[in-house]
Design a protein around this motif. Sequence first.
Motif, short mmCIF file in Angstrom:
data_model
loop_
_atom_site.label_atom_id
_atom_site.label_comp_id
_atom_site.label_asym_id
_atom_site.label_seq_id
_atom_site.Cartn_x
_atom_site.Cartn_y
_atom_site.Cartn_z
N MET A 1 4.05 11.37 -6.30
CA MET A 1 4.40 10.01 -6.62
C MET A 1 5.76 9.66 -6.01
O MET A 1 5.94 8.55 -5.54
N LYS A 2 6.67 10.58 -6.09
CA LYS A 2 8.01 10.31 -5.56
C LYS A 2 7.96 10.05 -4.05
O LYS A 2 8.63 9.16 -3.55
N LYS A 3 7.13 10.83 -3.35
CA LYS A 3 7.00 10.66 -1.90
C LYS A 3 6.40 9.28 -1.58
O LYS A 3 6.88 8.57 -0.70
N ALA A 4 5.35 8.89 -2.31
CA ALA A 4 4.73 7.59 -2.08
C ALA A 4 5.72 6.47 -2.36
O ALA A 4 5.76 5.47 -1.63
N ALA A 5 6.51 6.61 -3.40
CA ALA A 5 7.52 5.61 -3.74
C ALA A 5 8.52 5.46 -2.60
O ALA A 5 8.85 4.35 -2.19
N ALA A 6 8.99 6.58 -2.10
CA ALA A 6 9.97 6.55 -1.02
C ALA A 6 9.39 5.87 0.23
O ALA A 6 10.08 5.12 0.92
N GLU A 7 8.11 6.10 0.49
CA GLU A 7 7.47 5.52 1.68
C GLU A 7 7.37 4.00 1.62
O GLU A 7 7.33 3.34 2.65
N VAL A 8 7.30 3.44 0.41
CA VAL A 8 7.20 1.98 0.29
C VAL A 8 8.52 1.34 -0.13
O VAL A 8 8.58 0.16 -0.45
N GLY A 9 9.59 2.15 -0.13
CA GLY A 9 10.91 1.60 -0.39
C GLY A 9 11.29 1.45 -1.85
O GLY A 9 12.15 0.64 -2.19
N ILE A 10 10.65 2.21 -2.73
CA ILE A 10 10.97 2.16 -4.15
C ILE A 10 11.82 3.38 -4.47
O ILE A 10 11.57 4.47 -3.99
N GLN A 11 12.82 3.18 -5.29
CA GLN A 11 13.67 4.30 -5.71
C GLN A 11 12.81 5.33 -6.45
O GLN A 11 12.20 5.00 -7.48
N PRO A 12 12.73 6.55 -5.95
CA PRO A 12 11.90 7.56 -6.62
C PRO A 12 12.24 7.78 -8.08
O PRO A 12 11.37 8.12 -8.88
N SER A 13 13.47 7.56 -8.47
CA SER A 13 13.85 7.75 -9.87
C SER A 13 13.19 6.74 -10.80
O SER A 13 13.14 6.94 -12.01
N ARG A 14 12.64 5.64 -10.25
CA ARG A 14 11.98 4.62 -11.07
C ARG A 14 10.50 4.89 -11.25
O ARG A 14 9.81 4.15 -11.94
N VAL A 15 9.99 5.92 -10.61
CA VAL A 15 8.55 6.20 -10.64
C VAL A 15 8.27 7.40 -11.54
O VAL A 15 8.92 8.42 -11.43
N HIS A 16 7.29 7.24 -12.41
CA HIS A 16 6.89 8.32 -13.30
C HIS A 16 5.42 8.13 -13.66
O HIS A 16 4.90 7.02 -13.57
N PRO A 17 4.71 9.19 -14.03
CA PRO A 17 3.28 9.08 -14.34
C PRO A 17 2.97 8.05 -15.43
O PRO A 17 1.92 7.41 -15.41
N HIS A 18 3.88 7.86 -16.36
CA HIS A 18 3.65 6.90 -17.44
C HIS A 18 3.52 5.47 -16.90
O HIS A 18 2.96 4.60 -17.55
N ALA A 19 4.00 5.24 -15.69
CA ALA A 19 3.90 3.92 -15.08
C ALA A 19 2.44 3.50 -14.92
O ALA A 19 2.11 2.31 -14.98
N PHE A 20 1.55 4.47 -14.74
CA PHE A 20 0.13 4.14 -14.62
C PHE A 20 -0.42 3.57 -15.93
O PHE A 20 -1.28 2.70 -15.93
N ARG A 21 0.09 4.06 -17.05
CA ARG A 21 -0.31 3.53 -18.35
C ARG A 21 0.13 2.07 -18.48
O ARG A 21 -0.62 1.23 -18.96
N HIS A 22 1.34 1.79 -18.02
CA HIS A 22 1.83 0.40 -18.06
C HIS A 22 0.97 -0.49 -17.16
O HIS A 22 0.66 -1.63 -17.51
N THR A 23 0.62 0.02 -16.00
CA THR A 23 -0.21 -0.76 -15.08
C THR A 23 -1.57 -1.03 -15.70
O THR A 23 -2.08 -2.15 -15.63
N TYR A 24 -2.17 -0.03 -16.33
CA TYR A 24 -3.45 -0.21 -16.99
C TYR A 24 -3.36 -1.28 -18.08
O TYR A 24 -4.19 -2.20 -18.13
N GLY A 25 -2.35 -1.19 -18.93
CA GLY A 25 -2.17 -2.17 -19.99
C GLY A 25 -1.97 -3.57 -19.44
O GLY A 25 -2.55 -4.55 -19.93
N ARG A 26 -1.19 -3.67 -18.40
CA ARG A 26 -0.92 -4.97 -17.77
C ARG A 26 -2.20 -5.57 -17.19
O ARG A 26 -2.49 -6.74 -17.39
#
Length: 67
Positions: A1-26
Amino acid sequence: MKKAAAEVGIQPSRVHPHAFRHTYGRHCILQGVPVNVLQKWLGHSSLAMTMQYVYLAGEHHSYVDRI
C-alpha cells in the motif's frame, strides 16, 4: 500500500489498511445504504460513529480513491 501511495503522490504515512473500511462505508452511504444498516454491518455500537461515513461521503477528493 505504501508503494502504491507513493506512486500516485500520496504521503505513505497517510495510508493504512483501515482506509479500505472507510472507503467501503463511504461507498455504502453514496449508494443509499441506510445509516442504521451500515452501523450494523460495521459493528458500531453508536450511530454517531457511523455518521462519520456520512461526512466522508461528502468529501469528493478522498486520498483512498486515488489508490
